[in-house]
Write an enzyme that holds these catalytic residues in place. Structure first.
Site, short mmCIF file in Angstrom:
data_model
loop_
_atom_site.label_atom_id
_atom_site.label_comp_id
_atom_site.label_asym_id
_atom_site.label_seq_id
_atom_site.Cartn_x
_atom_site.Cartn_y
_atom_site.Cartn_z
N GLU A 1 5.15 1.78 23.48
CA GLU A 1 6.60 1.91 23.74
C GLU A 1 7.08 1.33 25.07
OE1 GLU A 1 7.31 6.11 23.26
OE2 GLU A 1 6.88 6.06 21.13
N GLU B 1 2.18 5.60 12.60
CA GLU B 1 2.66 6.98 12.75
C GLU B 1 3.65 7.31 11.63
OE1 GLU B 1 4.08 7.85 16.73
OE2 GLU B 1 2.62 6.51 17.65
C1 GLA Z 1 5.60 8.74 19.75
C2 GLA Z 1 4.15 8.70 20.24
C3 GLA Z 1 3.30 9.68 19.51
C4 GLA Z 1 3.97 11.03 19.38
C5 GLA Z 1 5.33 10.87 18.75
C6 GLA Z 1 6.00 12.19 18.59
O1 GLA Z 1 5.77 8.11 18.56
O2 GLA Z 1 3.56 7.44 20.10
O3 GLA Z 1 2.11 9.84 20.21
O4 GLA Z 1 4.09 11.63 20.64
O5 GLA Z 1 6.10 10.04 19.58
O6 GLA Z 1 5.14 13.14 18.05
#
Ligand code: GLA
Length: 335
Positions: free
Chosen positions: A138, A245
């Site tokens: 990020e 994710e």
């Molecule tokens: C981001 C992070 C993850 C997690 C999510 C929320 O996507 O990359 O590690 O913390 O936020 O759960």
């Protein structure tokens, strides 16, 4: 392990064994409460929090590997792969990293030395066991004016913090696949920023091997068209892609309702269609897209409970709160 609840049902990961790995994010609780589900239906794990900087390295001369080691051990015993998450991020990084002895901001060289020591120790510990790492998480900004978000890493080191992180990780484990990971990855404006960043890293010869699409999505956003465009754009850089994710929230972003104690049948049927369209798309690109990880395994535990709306449950995954297969699972394995 007693897998009798699932016996006879097609393993989710087997059903995609020709296409990609199927992973789940786990924590110390779900590693126990969901162990049968995980071992039966998934062949890859990611630590939800247990490999983040604050968990592994709470003080300069203290590393805490117990929880991360338990995840590694579970994966080993059950023959699963592990994706490492995450080495350099603006969140969940302890304050000491950025501070000098007097409590002011640390200088650039010291911060890079600390980054290097962290990466070297963590990646080194799991060398040969973690096949892919989210090296930088990020770093790209959501706001239109800026390319990279402001963070302590960026403010102290400058944009080079990104290439340095990849170089250190590559030194620590030359075999590991190294990823840049981000959310809103399919939003056209941010997609172009991520593309630009990764393209410039490649042009500089930085050891980067893939882009992680976080894929925190909902029933209608982003559109299939935007997701396809993002996959094609990123793939054009000649890198591997991982879905890192994934979840499909049953609520639109603007929807703040808190009255539901179970999902409506309309939500579940839209979610079935959505999952099936998304996986159809992933399969089309399985020559470049080599892993799909869910941010959780079953609806009994999801980070989306209470987030971003307090007091609201969500049902974003393929298995329900009893950890039994949902319609979405059935649709995927019978495709
Ligand atoms: C981001 C992070 C993850 C997690 C999510 C929320 O996507 O990359 O590690 O913390 O936020 O759960």
């Amino acid at each position: 392990m007693d897998n009798s609840r699932y016996e006879g049902s097609l393993k989710l990961h087997k059903s995609f064994s020709q296409q990609f790995l199927i992973g789940a994010a786990v924590n110390m609780k779900t590693l126990v409460t969901q162990r049968e589900l995980l071992a039966y239906h998934f062949n890859s794990l990611t630590a939800e929090n247990e490999m983040k900087f604050e968990r592994l390295h709470p003080a300069e001369h203290q590393y805490t590997f117990e929880d991360a080691d338990r995840i590694m051990n579970f994966a080993k015993v059950n023959g699963m792969q592990v994706r490492g998450h995450t080495l350099v991020w603006h969140n969940q990084t302890p304050a000491w990293v950025f501070e000098n002895e007097t409590g002011g901001l640390v200088d650039r060289d010291t911060l890079l030395e600390r980054m290097k020591a962290h990466i070297n120790t963590v990646v080194g510990r799991y060398k040969g066991q973690i096949y892919a790492w989210d090296v930088v998480n990020e770093a790209v900004s959501d706001s239109s004016e800026e390319q990279l978000r402001s963070s302590k890493w960026f403010d102290i080191v400058g944009e080079e913090f990104i290439s340095k992180a990849f170089e250190y990780a590559h030194e620590a484990d030359p075999e590991a696949l190294l990823f840049y990971n981000d959310y809103n990855e399919s939003v056209p404006e941010k997609r172009e920023k991520i593309y630009r960043l990764v393209k410039s890293l490649k042009e500089k010869g930085v050891p980067i091997h893939g882009i992680g699409l976080q894929a925190h999505w909902n029933l209608s956003h982003p559109s299939l068209h935007d997701i396809r465009t993002a996959i094609e754009r990123y793939a054009s850089l000649g890198l591997k892609l991982h879905i890192t994710e994934m979840d499909v929230s049953v609520f639109e972003f603007e929807d703040k309702r808190t009255d539901l104690i179970s999902p409506t049948s309309e939500m579940m049927s839209l979610q079935e269609d959505r999952y099936s369209q998304l996986f159809q798309l992933f399969c089309e690109y399985s020559n470049v897209l080599t892993s799909v990880t869910f941010w959780g395994a079953a609806d009994d535990y999801t980070w989306l409970d209470n987030f971003p709306v307090r007091g609201r449950k969500n049902w974003p995954l393929l298995f329900d709160k009893e950890q039994l297969p949902k319609g979405s699972y059935h649709k995927l394995v019978s495709r």
